[in-house]
Design a protein around this motif. Sequence first.
Motif, PDB file in Angstrom:
ATOM      1  N   VAL A   1      -1.857  -7.878  -5.944  1.00 24.28           N
ATOM      2  CA  VAL A   1      -2.513  -6.577  -5.953  1.00 24.28           C
ATOM      3  C   VAL A   1      -1.769  -5.618  -5.038  1.00 24.28           C
ATOM      4  CG1 VAL A   1      -4.637  -5.307  -5.506  1.00 24.28           C
ATOM      5  CG2 VAL A   1      -4.751  -7.644  -6.389  1.00 24.28           C
ATOM      6  N   ARG A   2      -1.452  -4.473  -5.573  1.00 22.70           N
ATOM      7  CA  ARG A   2      -0.827  -3.416  -4.771  1.00 22.70           C
ATOM      8  C   ARG A   2      -1.695  -2.167  -4.893  1.00 22.70           C
ATOM      9  NH1 ARG A   2       3.922  -5.537  -3.244  1.00 22.70           N
ATOM     10  NH2 ARG A   2       4.907  -7.089  -4.605  1.00 22.70           N
ATOM     11  N   LEU A   3      -1.826  -1.464  -3.795  1.00 24.49           N
ATOM     12  CA  LEU A   3      -2.722  -0.305  -3.751  1.00 24.49           C
ATOM     13  C   LEU A   3      -1.934   0.993  -3.814  1.00 24.49           C
ATOM     14  CD1 LEU A   3      -5.171  -1.370  -0.881  1.00 24.49           C
ATOM     15  CD2 LEU A   3      -5.401  -1.775  -3.342  1.00 24.49           C
ATOM     16  N   LEU A   4      -2.427   1.906  -4.621  1.00 23.31           N
ATOM     17  CA  LEU A   4      -1.888   3.260  -4.698  1.00 23.31           C
ATOM     18  C   LEU A   4      -3.071   4.195  -4.483  1.00 23.31           C
ATOM     19  CD1 LEU A   4       0.710   4.823  -5.214  1.00 23.31           C
ATOM     20  CD2 LEU A   4       0.233   4.712  -7.663  1.00 23.31           C
ATOM     21  N   LEU A   5      -3.133   4.795  -3.292  1.00 24.57           N
ATOM     22  CA  LEU A   5      -4.289   5.580  -2.886  1.00 24.57           C
ATOM     23  C   LEU A   5      -3.908   7.053  -2.808  1.00 24.57           C
ATOM     24  CD1 LEU A   5      -5.270   3.323   0.175  1.00 24.57           C
ATOM     25  CD2 LEU A   5      -5.924   2.993  -2.223  1.00 24.57           C
TER      26      LEU A   5
ATOM     27  N   ALA B   1      -1.001   2.668   7.255  1.00 26.07           N
ATOM     28  CA  ALA B   1      -0.442   2.859   5.915  1.00 26.07           C
ATOM     29  C   ALA B   1       0.110   4.273   5.764  1.00 26.07           C
ATOM     30  CB  ALA B   1      -1.500   2.583   4.863  1.00 26.07           C
ATOM     31  N   LEU B   2      -0.607   5.255   6.304  1.00 23.46           N
ATOM     32  CA  LEU B   2      -0.125   6.632   6.250  1.00 23.46           C
ATOM     33  C   LEU B   2       1.156   6.809   7.053  1.00 23.46           C
ATOM     34  CD1 LEU B   2      -3.463   8.628   6.514  1.00 23.46           C
ATOM     35  CD2 LEU B   2      -1.732   8.930   4.735  1.00 23.46           C
ATOM     36  N   ARG B   3       1.228   6.104   8.176  1.00 27.21           N
ATOM     37  CA  ARG B   3       2.408   6.227   9.023  1.00 27.21           C
ATOM     38  C   ARG B   3       3.642   5.632   8.349  1.00 27.21           C
ATOM     39  NH1 ARG B   3       0.202   4.444  13.170  1.00 27.21           N
ATOM     40  NH2 ARG B   3       0.766   2.237  13.002  1.00 27.21           N
ATOM     41  N   ASN B   4       3.452   4.536   7.624  1.00 26.48           N
ATOM     42  CA  ASN B   4       4.593   3.797   7.095  1.00 26.48           C
ATOM     43  C   ASN B   4       4.873   4.037   5.608  1.00 26.48           C
ATOM     44  OD1 ASN B   4       4.916   2.484   9.612  1.00 26.48           O
ATOM     45  ND2 ASN B   4       3.303   1.027   9.073  1.00 26.48           N
ATOM     46  N   ASP B   5       3.837   4.365   4.841  1.00 24.88           N
ATOM     47  CA  ASP B   5       4.013   4.394   3.385  1.00 24.88           C
ATOM     48  C   ASP B   5       3.270   5.560   2.741  1.00 24.88           C
ATOM     49  OD1 ASP B   5       5.585   1.905   2.633  1.00 24.88           O
ATOM     50  OD2 ASP B   5       4.011   1.036   3.882  1.00 24.88           O
TER      51      ASP B   5
ATOM     52  N   VAL C   1       0.844  -1.195   0.000  1.00 31.02           N
ATOM     53  CA  VAL C   1       0.000   0.000   0.000  1.00 31.02           C
ATOM     54  C   VAL C   1       0.881   1.248   0.000  1.00 31.02           C
ATOM     55  CG1 VAL C   1      -1.832   1.283   1.172  1.00 31.02           C
ATOM     56  CG2 VAL C   1      -1.761  -1.220   1.347  1.00 31.02           C
ATOM     57  N   THR C   2       0.550   2.200  -0.849  1.00 35.66           N
ATOM     58  CA  THR C   2       1.206   3.502  -0.835  1.00 35.66           C
ATOM     59  C   THR C   2       0.117   4.567  -0.864  1.00 35.66           C
ATOM     60  OG1 THR C   2       3.129   2.667  -2.041  1.00 35.66           O
ATOM     61  CG2 THR C   2       2.817   5.052  -2.005  1.00 35.66           C
ATOM     62  N   VAL C   3       0.220   5.549   0.013  1.00 33.11           N
ATOM     63  CA  VAL C   3      -0.762   6.632   0.077  1.00 33.11           C
ATOM     64  C   VAL C   3      -0.108   7.912  -0.425  1.00 33.11           C
ATOM     65  CG1 VAL C   3      -2.348   7.940   1.520  1.00 33.11           C
ATOM     66  CG2 VAL C   3      -1.873   5.542   2.060  1.00 33.11           C
TER      67      VAL C   3
ATOM     68  N   LEU D   1     -10.648  -2.693   0.777  1.00 33.13           N
ATOM     69  CA  LEU D   1      -9.520  -2.282  -0.056  1.00 33.13           C
ATOM     70  C   LEU D   1      -8.199  -2.805   0.497  1.00 33.13           C
ATOM     71  CD1 LEU D   1     -10.147   1.453  -1.057  1.00 33.13           C
ATOM     72  CD2 LEU D   1      -9.732  -0.467  -2.595  1.00 33.13           C
ATOM     73  N   LEU D   2      -7.991  -2.577   1.800  1.00 36.44           N
ATOM     74  CA  LEU D   2      -6.722  -2.982   2.402  1.00 36.44           C
ATOM     75  C   LEU D   2      -6.569  -4.499   2.450  1.00 36.44           C
ATOM     76  CD1 LEU D   2      -6.624  -0.314   5.227  1.00 36.44           C
ATOM     77  CD2 LEU D   2      -5.301  -0.331   3.118  1.00 36.44           C
TER      78      LEU D   2
END
Length: 351
Positions: free
Chosen positions: A228-232, A251-255, A139-141, A217-218
Amino acid sequence: MGMPRPERPVEGADGVAERFAVELRALRQDAGLPYRNLSARTGYSPSTLSAAAAGHRLPILDVAVAYATACGGDEQEWTAKWQAAALSAATERLDDASATADRAPYRGLTSFTTADADLYFGREDLVAELVTRATSRPVTVVLGASGVGKSSLLAAGVVPALPRDVHAVVTTPCGRLRERLAEELTGHSTCVLVVDQLEEVFTHYPAEERAALVEGLLELADRSDGRVRLLLSVRADFYGRCAEHPRLAAALRNDQVLVAPMTDEELQAAVAGPATAVGLSVERALLAAVVRDARGQAGCRCSRTQCWRPGADAGVTCSRWPASPRPAGSVVRWCRRPRPRTPSSTRPRSG
């Protein structure tokens, strides 16, 4: 220290951009310069220099000449090479039945789409970072202010730059996300699901549905064995709301990747690059004016459109740029001055 990764081969050698890239690469190879050293000599980032020699499109003049001279090339010779390449590229486009001489180099307030990838310039470093993350992390935000260009970055920058064996699905929050993804995954080993404007889950869904959608989603990234990889992408003013969902907060904290306003170098590329792509020249005075007035601001996209008119000449000029000096924020105010109303069904999204 390990050896740097070899460059991907230039695909094809028939196009103007491809031939120019092959020449640049040969010059760098003869000079024996890694991109890190070339960056130190030119002041441009390694990813910007690498993109200049990728062959996807003709680089802007300043980057091309800086690249060449840092490798021992003659400035006048490479300026002439670039000018000849730009003229050839323009001729090719005019010969293409699908193109017109009056193709607009800029998108105004409309977000770029994947079809506009050849006109998208200025975010090469961020594109390179997001492609790396999107193909290696679950996951990347992508976080940024409204109007900073997140939608355009993802659609015209990241998606076209993904490896060929990675399938991309671009969407916004909706009830059929999981069903659509299942359909799109058929026949594909890896998929990057790009969910743009994730803040819509907070404005369009009640709490229970929102929680289910975010969790669903997650879970896709968790249960897909890396397929599947997420780009939000989410607006910065909804950052606090994301903390309502622990996994999204993690996800926000890490990526997370922050999209900041463009730097001076990026602003110059965003103005000069699209013009070059459609065979136009850009006044240096205009570049200086845009950098001066748009520095540190978001949401200034349509100002560039005002400096170009179809069929007028072969240049993008200052003649329609408001008189200087202007106080901070004036570019945004000028771009947002009243315009004819557009029906809501056709109104462009703000990226």
